[in-house]
Design an enzyme around this catalytic site. Structure first.
Site: not given
Ligand code: PGA
Length: 249
Positions: A9, A11, A93, A95, A163, A169, A209
């Site tokens: 992803n 983003k 997601h 976010e 997740e 992140g 992560s």
């Molecule tokens: P990350 O994000 O691997 O940077 O922690 C995962 C995600 O949001 O899908």
């Protein structure tokens, strides 16, 4: 047997120059033993699909509107993603749930729109840190599952990503026991709702992560069928060892 899936992803990252990462990823993993999906920003989907068209890499979107078309300035419909070359789309997601106030029923409608358009819906679930600390994780996951997953789900048209919001992140990762507990819980509920055959065929990804250093141990957890990777999917140098760890898991 569920085929493993390494999903990236990107983003809100990536411009034309980033397509070279896809070229190198396709070269390094020309004969990948797992599915590889990259979800770049919408502006790159068409070119990313062209770049990877004769390779094993598939391209996905990061969100779609619940309606097929209409007066929704700035939004993108699932059919448009498909037309641009996507085969899948991430919905729900955290976010998006947070930044755009998306609720479970919105996510369910988006997932249905994606499936109706012939895309695989990659539905994200996960608890906040406060919810985990209050020992509410499994209740939250159960509510997100019944609210966000449409009735027409199958192993082909849907993938679930667990997740934990606090792991995205942050460099923080749940223990392997915590990951296993949630994945087993999701599997059991899928089997109960969709029947054993369908419930067992739906792939469950872990996300939050995932890095080259922790990928192998996460992939060894039962019911982890792959990963949804943010930051470490942007560069082939980081994503490639994660794919390799999945291939040998
Ligand atoms: P990350 O994000 O691997 O940077 O922690 C995962 C995600 O949001 O899908």
């Amino acid at each position: 047997m569920r085929r493993k899936l390494a999903a990236g992803n990107w983003k809100m990252n990536g411009i034309s120059a980033s397509l070279t990462e896809l070229e190198s990823l396709a070269t390094v993993h020309a004969n990948a033993g797992v599915d590889i999906l990259i979800c770049p920003p919408a502006t790159l989907i068409h070119r990313a699909a062209e770049t990877t068209k004769d390779t094993g890499i598939r391209i996905g979107g990061q969100d779609c509107h619940a309606n097929a078309a209409g007066a929704h300035t700035g939004d993108i419909g699932a059919q448009m993603l498909k037309d641009a070359g996507a085969t899948a789309v991430i919905v729900g997601h955290s976010e998006r749930r947070e930044d755009h106030d998306e609720r479970n029923e919105d996510v369910r409608a988006k997932a249905k729109a994606a499936i109706d358009a012939g895309l695989t819906a990659l539905i994200c679930l996960g608890e906040s840190l406060a919810q985990r600390e209050a020992a509410n994780t499994l209740d939250i996951i159960a509510g997100q599952m019944s609210g966000s997953i449409p009735d027409l789900a199958t192993g082909e048209n849907m993938v679930i990503a667990y997740e934990p919001i606090w792991a995205i992140g942050t460099g923080k990762v749940p223990t392997l026991e915590q990951i296993g507990e949630v994945h087993d819980f999701i599997r059991t509920r899928l089997e109960r709702r969709f029947g054993e055959g369908v419930g067992r065929s739906i792939r469950l990804l872990y996300g939050g992560s995932v890095k080259p250093a922790n990928a192998a141990e996460i992939f060894a957890v039962p019911n982890v069928d792959g990963a949804l990777v943010g930051g470490a999917s942007l560069k082939t140098a980081d994503f490639s060892p994660i794919i390799s760890a999945l291939e040998t898991s």
